[in-house]
Design an enzyme around this catalytic site. Structure first.
Site, PDB file in Angstrom:
ATOM      1  N   THR A 181      -6.811   6.275  15.055  1.00  0.00           N
ATOM      2  CA  THR A 181      -5.687   6.792  14.286  1.00  0.00           C
ATOM      3  C   THR A 181      -5.692   8.315  14.368  1.00  0.00           C
ATOM      4  O   THR A 181      -6.696   8.927  14.753  1.00  0.00           O
ATOM      5  CB  THR A 181      -5.780   6.357  12.818  1.00  0.00           C
ATOM      6  OG1 THR A 181      -6.957   6.944  12.230  1.00  0.00           O
ATOM      7  CG2 THR A 181      -5.868   4.845  12.706  1.00  0.00           C
ATOM      8  N   GLU A 328      -2.691   0.321  14.298  1.00  0.00           N
ATOM      9  CA  GLU A 328      -3.303  -0.919  13.813  1.00  0.00           C
ATOM     10  C   GLU A 328      -2.516  -2.172  14.180  1.00  0.00           C
ATOM     11  O   GLU A 328      -3.015  -3.291  13.986  1.00  0.00           O
ATOM     12  CB  GLU A 328      -3.458  -0.865  12.286  1.00  0.00           C
ATOM     13  CG  GLU A 328      -4.462   0.169  11.803  1.00  0.00           C
ATOM     14  CD  GLU A 328      -3.885   1.560  11.580  1.00  0.00           C
ATOM     15  OE1 GLU A 328      -4.534   2.381  10.918  1.00  0.00           O
ATOM     16  OE2 GLU A 328      -2.762   1.823  12.075  1.00  0.00           O
ATOM     17  N   LYS A 437       7.972  11.700  -6.310  1.00  0.00           N
ATOM     18  CA  LYS A 437       8.165  11.057  -7.605  1.00  0.00           C
ATOM     19  C   LYS A 437       8.584  12.125  -8.603  1.00  0.00           C
ATOM     20  O   LYS A 437       7.799  12.969  -9.016  1.00  0.00           O
ATOM     21  CB  LYS A 437       6.885  10.364  -8.068  1.00  0.00           C
ATOM     22  CG  LYS A 437       7.137   9.357  -9.180  1.00  0.00           C
ATOM     23  CD  LYS A 437       5.990   8.381  -9.334  1.00  0.00           C
ATOM     24  CE  LYS A 437       6.360   7.267 -10.310  1.00  0.00           C
ATOM     25  NZ  LYS A 437       5.273   6.292 -10.469  1.00  0.00           N
ATOM     26  N   TRP A 442      11.519   7.524  -7.826  1.00  0.00           N
ATOM     27  CA  TRP A 442      11.175   7.838  -6.447  1.00  0.00           C
ATOM     28  C   TRP A 442      12.372   8.420  -5.704  1.00  0.00           C
ATOM     29  O   TRP A 442      13.505   7.951  -5.838  1.00  0.00           O
ATOM     30  CB  TRP A 442      10.710   6.584  -5.711  1.00  0.00           C
ATOM     31  CG  TRP A 442       9.306   6.178  -6.062  1.00  0.00           C
ATOM     32  CD1 TRP A 442       8.442   6.827  -6.895  1.00  0.00           C
ATOM     33  CD2 TRP A 442       8.605   5.027  -5.586  1.00  0.00           C
ATOM     34  NE1 TRP A 442       7.251   6.156  -6.965  1.00  0.00           N
ATOM     35  CE2 TRP A 442       7.323   5.045  -6.168  1.00  0.00           C
ATOM     36  CE3 TRP A 442       8.927   3.985  -4.720  1.00  0.00           C
ATOM     37  CZ2 TRP A 442       6.367   4.069  -5.920  1.00  0.00           C
ATOM     38  CZ3 TRP A 442       7.980   3.009  -4.470  1.00  0.00           C
ATOM     39  CH2 TRP A 442       6.721   3.044  -5.055  1.00  0.00           C
TER      40      TRP A 442
END
Length: 539
Positions: A181, A328, A437, A442
């Site tokens: 990653t 992944e 937030k 959100w």
């Protein structure tokens, strides 16, 4: 009662045998560093891949050993993609855009015994070599010059006896490749792919309702072969016998457009920043490049603005397919293709769905979770996307801390905040670390970025949260204007007001010359958050 099917192993050698038997005359094209073109056939490529497998074993490498690669998209890298797993080795593609500290860490953590390095990248190797414990360093002589004191790739292949190669009887669940990653939230973590997972991923990408890659296609991966298996395209193309065009180190829009036109490319793939730049070139010189053969442009790695999808389709007749995936997930997890029902819907509804992450690939299951509860598939509720499937990681390599990314019932937690629409289309609202937030509500930074990039004067936009004493966080927008275009903060805020409530609008819009990007071409919001960390929201 057992089924009576053969226990046929899904492995990379199986793909190689098919290509060798059926597609030996098909072509593979590479643009060299000097921009000349190298052409050869699948038969020649597979012969050299076998020679590489023999040469690596002659050096003492054995099944399970990791062989790192530092190389561009070229025919030698393709040979390694097949030759390394062909004897049971583990191909470990190294991201050449990483910081040397991360690169040295990854090579050591993976336990690479050998490195294959493009000659153009030797300066990068020089910066890390003193921190490595690697037994063999092999240089691919793309510049025509030999590297003193290091093994020469072409010499190794010339000295290898192809008759010494025999396709091994590999377990399909054994490791065949590794990718790490990008390490945006801590140390990079290693994902280990099985032969079975990659073969099934290849079959998935060849299905008609996904990418439909077939023998008649000409495929040019702009996405680097050092990043997430070049989205699996080299393996899928080899399986079906598609012509492969590899751009080498030349990834600027003009160089790519020349290859698209000259080689009659039908499918290409890359991150949004590549296509934003290319769109500007096409808009400046419409009709200069014959792209009539192009049937699909796969874009992934970050959300694609609907405005860009519309621009390519309506101004240039080019079809953008948005994809979602991660290291992944090997990496393609979903694709924004349209169902029959949606193809009959009004254009605005079609574009809205094409701008989503799309439908899950076959055998990829998805769910969204908020806390302990699954969110409904209503297109409104938001939660973290979790996935499972035959080409999804179940753990990270030697990473106890990575266990937190996997649920107790075996799903992978992606870190993406999503809504899932009634038809099953996934809409990425944000990354968990990027969502804003404000006052308990959100705000999607992705949606706001896409809206800003829909303004005719905006080239790129990134939205981050800045601290606010009253609302906890408020959005700040960083904007790069197109060359020769002008816009004010007030004008851009008015542009956003058509799609966002007043309380959602950014309190500040700053104009910047460039937005920092990660090693994979995504906006590096962590750098922006660090830059503006002490900047309180403006009333």
């Amino acid at each position: 009662m057992d089924g009576l099917m053969m226990p046929y192993q899904l492995t990379i050698p199986a793909l190689m045998r098919r290509a060798e038997t059926l597609y030996g005359r098909k072509e593979i094209v590479t643009r060299r560093p000097d921009k000349s073109l190298h052409r050869y056939t699948y038969a020649e490529m597979l012969d050299r891949a076998k020679r590489l497998a023999v040469a690596l074993q002659d050096l003492g490498l054995r099944p399970g050993d990791r062989i790192g690669t530092l190389a561009w998209n070229n025919y030698q890298h393709l040979e390694a993609y097949l030759g390394v797993p062909a004897f049971g080795g583990v191909l470990h593609t190294l991201n050449l855009r990483l910081h040397p500290d991360d690169l040295a860490y990854i090579i050591g953590h993976a336990g690479d015994r050998a490195l294959l390095i493009d000659a153009t990248l030797l300066p990068l190797y020089e910066r890390v070599k003193d921190r490595l414990d690697v037994e063999h360093v092999i240089v691919i002589p793309t510049t025509g010059q030999r590297a003193e004191g290091l093994l020469d790739y072409e010499d190794l292949l010339a000295g290898a006896d192809p008759s010494a190669f025999a396709y091994p009887d590999l377990d399909e669940n054994s490791a065949m490749a590794m990718c790490y990653t990008s390490g945006t939230t801590g140390r990079p973590k290693g994902v280990v792919y099985s032969h079975r997972g990659i073969v099934l991923h290849s079959l998935g990408c060849a299905m008609a309702d996904t990418l439909g890659i077939c023998e008649a296609d000409v495929v040019l991966p702009v996405v680097p072969m050092f990043h997430a298996n070049a989205w699996g395209l080299p393996f899928t193309c080899t399986m079906v016998g598609a012509k492969q065009v590899l751009p080498g180190p030349h990834l600027d829009p003009v160089s790519l457009l020349e290859l698209f036109a000259g080689e009659r490319v039908t499918i290409t793939a890359g991150v949004p920043t590549i296509w934003l730049g290319m769109l500007q070139v096409l808009d400046k010189e419409p009709g200069k490049y014959d792209l009539s053969a192009m049937r699909a442009m796969l874009i992934g790695g970050a959300a694609v603005p609907e405005s860009m999808i519309r621009s390519y389709q309506e101004r240039h007749g080019l079809t953008v397919i948005q994809g979602w995936g991660m290291t992944e997930t090997a990496p393609v997890g979903s694709l924004g293709t349209l169902t029959t029902e949606l193809r009959q819907a009004p254009p605005d509804e079609q574009y809205a769905h094409r701008a989503m992450a799309g439908l899950p690939m076959p055998f990829i299951e998805v769910r969204g979770r908020a806390g302990d509860a699954e969110i409904p598939w209503d297109g409104e509720a938001m939660g973290e996307l979790e996935v499972r499937g035959p080409w999804v990681a179940r753990a990270y390599h030697d990473s106890p801390e990575g266990a937190a990314s996997f649920t107790a019932d075996g799903w992978f937690r992606t870190g993406d905040i999503v809504s899932i629409h009634p038809r099953g289309y996934i809409e990425i609202r944000d990354r968990a670390k990027d969502v804003i937030k404000s006052g308990g509500e959100w705000i999607s930074s992705v949606a706001m970025e896409n809206a800003l990039m829909g303004h005719p004067a905006v080239a790129e936009a990134a939205v981050i949260a800045v601290p606010d004493p009253k609302w906890q966080e408020r959005p700040l927008a960083c904007v790069v204007l197109k060359e020769g275009r002008e816009a004010t903060a007030t004008e851009l805020r008015d542009h956003l007001a058509a799609d966002f409530a007043k309380w959602q609008l950014p309190d500040e819009i700053v104009f910047v010359p460039a937005i920092p990007k990660t090693s994979t071409g995504k906006f590096q919001k962590s750098a922006l958050r660090e830059r503006y960390a002490g900047r309180a929201a403006v009333e």
